[in-house]
Scaffold this motif. Structure first.
Motif, PDB file in Angstrom:
ATOM      1  N   HIS A   1      -3.654  -4.652  -5.668  1.00  0.00           N
ATOM      2  CA  HIS A   1      -4.616  -5.525  -4.988  1.00  0.00           C
ATOM      3  C   HIS A   1      -3.922  -6.376  -3.918  1.00  0.00           C
ATOM      4  O   HIS A   1      -4.429  -6.512  -2.804  1.00  0.00           O
TER       5      HIS A   1
ATOM      6  N   CYS B   1      -5.222 -13.309  -1.369  1.00  0.00           N
ATOM      7  CA  CYS B   1      -4.547 -13.388  -2.674  1.00  0.00           C
ATOM      8  C   CYS B   1      -3.036 -13.497  -2.490  1.00  0.00           C
ATOM      9  O   CYS B   1      -2.364 -14.207  -3.233  1.00  0.00           O
TER      10      CYS B   1
ATOM     11  N   CYS C   1      -4.764  -7.389   0.140  1.00  0.00           N
ATOM     12  CA  CYS C   1      -5.537  -8.643   0.214  1.00  0.00           C
ATOM     13  C   CYS C   1      -4.655  -9.811   0.658  1.00  0.00           C
ATOM     14  O   CYS C   1      -3.852 -10.327  -0.120  1.00  0.00           O
TER      15      CYS C   1
ATOM     16  N   HIS D   1     -11.080 -10.873  -6.547  1.00  0.00           N
ATOM     17  CA  HIS D   1     -10.069 -11.887  -6.186  1.00  0.00           C
ATOM     18  C   HIS D   1      -9.916 -12.931  -7.299  1.00  0.00           C
ATOM     19  O   HIS D   1      -8.812 -13.356  -7.596  1.00  0.00           O
TER      20      HIS D   1
HETATM   21 ZN   LIG Z   1      -7.773 -10.806  -3.281  1.00  0.00          ZN
END
Ligand SMILES: [Zn+2]
Lengths: 141, 193
Positions: free
Chosen positions: A29, A36, A33, A3
């Motif tokens: 990603h 994020c 996520c 992250h």
């Molecule tokens: Zn992340």
């Protein structure tokens, strides 16, 4: 991808400044996520403030105020213009002062020379006679 | 009227030429100052100072750079000076308030905010956060970032204005974005907004 490493590239991701490979990795990603993604939204909204607030509408009185300030202070006259106006004025005054001074000196020379100057010259000569330079130097020794 | 004619006119004190200059560059100068001082009233005052300086010193303009380059330099210099002075004044004011027990300005701001509807709070807080983050940037990063983001100038033009290399501009803007991101991340984590 961690992250943290995503976080530190998001501003460049938003500005389209990352190489293709890095860009794809970030997008992969982000898909999985939420945290994020949430930071991406946060930073995007912050940077969009610039787009929203830039080029603000100027006040309609901008010109009027500017001209009022221009008129209230004579030093805002362009420097070149000052010099062009001030130089001839200065030299004319110098010329007039010179002529006037010359006239005064001339009239003094014709009238005052008999009354005052001989007296002071004699005084000076007498001083020299009363105290010769040799004795003055000897005193010092 | 091209740039050299415009400058020649201003050097001779021609108000029409001056008005044309102001009309052409007013938006640009106000916006540049605004990007650094974040207040429209202050940005306009500073922009006026910039134009008055131009009117007064037009005789010094060498003509080897564009008028806009000259204006950008004066605008960024004056804005940075303004922010520096404000910072200094703020420091002494807070010192004075500490000793005299004066009114706390932060509490005034939060009092005002409580009157406004919810969506405004978020918007003005967002603005505050961004402005504070920009203000934290070192001065050169701040100038390069402002010219790039507020004025949309290409790096080459920023290099000419700041009289530095293209690589230096790239580095300044890269570091500015990194710094901003760090500050925004810090706030995001602490939920400061
Ligand atoms: Zn992340």
């Amino acid at each position: 991808m961690k992250h943290e490493s995503i976080h530190k590239d998001l501003i460049f991701y938003l500005d389209n400044e990352l190489p293709e490979e890095k860009r794809t990795a970030i997008e992969n990603h982000l898909e999985g996520c939420a945290d994020c993604r949430s930071f991406l939204v946060f930073i995007k909204e912050e940077m969009q403030i610039i787009e929203k607030e830039k080029n603000p509408e100027a006040s309609p009185y901008f010109f009027a105020r500017l001209y009022a300030r221009l008129d209230e202070r004579p030093e805002f006259m362009p420097q070149g213009l000052w010099i062009r106006l001030a130089q001839p004025a200065f030299f004319s005054m110098l010329l007039i002062a010179g002529i006037y001074g010359g006239l005064r000196l001339g009239s003094n020379a014709s009238s005052g020379i008999i009354n005052q100057e001989p007296a002071s010259t004699i005084q000076l000569m007498n001083d020299f006679e009363a105290e010769p330079i040799e004795s003055f130097l000897l005193d010092e020794l | 009227m091209d740039e050299s004619e415009l400058i020649k006119g201003i050097q001779q004190g021609d108000r029409k030429a001056f008005r044309l200059l102001v009309e052409t560059y007013q938006r640009m100068v106000v916006n540049t100052c605004f990007g650094i001082v974040h207040s429209m009233a202050d940005a306009e005052d500073l922009a006026q100072d910039v134009f008055l300086e131009i009117f007064r010193t037009a005789g010094n303009f060498r003509g080897d750079s564009k008028i806009s380059t000259w204006l950008y330099r004066i605008a960024t210099n004056r804005s940075l000076n303004f922010v520096r002075n404000k910072k200094r004044k703020g420091f002494f004011q807070s010192l004075e308030e500490t000793f005299t027990g004066g009114k706390n300005r932060n509490s005034e701001i939060s009092e005002n905010r409580s009157d406004q509807p919810d969506h405004n709070i978020t918007d003005s807080q967002r603005k505050d956060l961004l402005h504070r983050a920009i203000d934290q940037l070192p001065e050169k990063q701040r100038i390069a970032f402002t010219l790039n983001k507020y004025e949309d100038l290409p790096y080459q033009q920023i290099a000419e204005i700041m009289e530095i290399s293209l690589a230096s501009v790239e580095s300044l803007i890269h570091r500015a974005k990194k710094n901003l991101q760090e500050q925004l991340l810090d706030c995001y984590k602490k939920k400061c907004v």
